[in-house]
Write an enzyme that holds these catalytic residues in place. Structure first.
Site, PDB file in Angstrom:
ATOM      1  N   TYR A   1       1.592  -7.188   4.021  1.00  0.00           N
ATOM      2  CA  TYR A   1       1.384  -6.493   2.852  1.00  0.00           C
ATOM      3  C   TYR A   1       0.750  -5.175   3.403  1.00  0.00           C
ATOM      4  CZ  TYR A   1      -0.392  -4.414  -1.443  1.00  0.00           C
ATOM      5  OH  TYR A   1      -0.936  -3.639  -2.402  1.00  0.00           O
TER       6      TYR A   1
ATOM      7  N   LYS B   1       1.948  -1.125   3.762  1.00  0.00           N
ATOM      8  CA  LYS B   1       1.099  -0.067   3.206  1.00  0.00           C
ATOM      9  C   LYS B   1       0.732   0.828   4.416  1.00  0.00           C
ATOM     10  CE  LYS B   1       1.001  -1.259  -0.892  1.00  0.00           C
ATOM     11  NZ  LYS B   1       1.686  -0.506  -2.043  1.00  0.00           N
TER      12      LYS B   1
END
Length: 227
Positions: free
Chosen positions: A123, A127
């Site tokens: 994750y 990002k």
């Protein structure tokens, strides 16, 4: 008046942001690009429903003064890390590319605290990778917001986030943990609008304390402004 484009307009931050922009006298039109209908009572909000797999077929939707990128999902919702990456990285990057090609001046991204293209977390890695790649697109101004856990009313239940939202406010009172405290989506949305309507150029990154100062930091900040 300015034209704002919003992707992720049905999410926690995005929906609050659209409300903010709709009330702003400086914004003439708000184009919301969504995967399902998202009507809004304000007449200045123009909702366009598109297949995000076919974003390249709709470059005309990415014409305006600023693009707010608030799109996000979870691995559980998406079904796999690969599918989550498709939403959180690929769709947002393609939208940014279309906006940059159309001369959009200001790009504003909701990223995450700890975003890092080299992170072991899938994750945080996606990002961080998105942050790096949009920096290369030539926007005159880029504003990146890195909040921690976002809390607020969602249209679907995220059990893990609900539990964290119950525990973290108390836990984060401990020394050294305030940087991880939750923040409401409405607070991030309000700060994004404030930044969008201010002047500036180049790349700016807003960490949690810059988006929403902690209670302990607020008095000090007020003293600094008064000097």
């Amino acid at each position: 008046m300015k034209t704002a484009i919003v992707i992720g307009a049905t999410g926690l931050v995005g929906s609050a942001l659209v409300d903010c922009l709709a009330r702003s006298e400086s914004i003439g039109t708000v184009i919301t690009i969504t995967r399902r209908p998202a009507p809004h009572p304000a007449g200045k909000v123009d909702n366009r429903v598109v297949d995000f797999e076919q974003l390249a077929a709709h470059p005309e939707l990415f014409q305006g003064d600023m693009l707010f990128s608030c799109l996000s999902t979870t691995r559980r919702q998406a079904g796999s890390l690969k599918a989550q990456r498709r939403v959180d990285l690929d769709y947002q990057l393609q939208a940014a590319e279309l906006a940059a090609a159309n001369g959009v001046h200001h790009y504003l991204l909701v990223s995450s605290s700890g975003a890092n293209a080299e992170s072991r977390s899938g994750y945080l890695q996606m990002k961080g990778e998105l942050e790096l790649r949009v920096r290369q697109l030539g926007f005159p101004r880029i504003s990146i917001f890195q909040p921690s856990l976002l809390i607020g009313e969602r249209d679907h239940l995220r059990v893990g986030e609900r539990l964290a939202a119950m525990i973290l406010p108390t836990l984060c009172r401990l020394p050294g943990l305030q940087r991880y405290r939750p923040i409401r989506g409405t607070q991030v949305a309000a700060r994004m609008q404030e930044v969008a309507l201010s002047s500036g150029n180049g790349v700016e990154t807003f960490t949690l304390d810059e988006v929403f100062p902690s209670p302990a930091a607020a008095p000090a900040a007020a003293r600094d402004r008064a000097r």
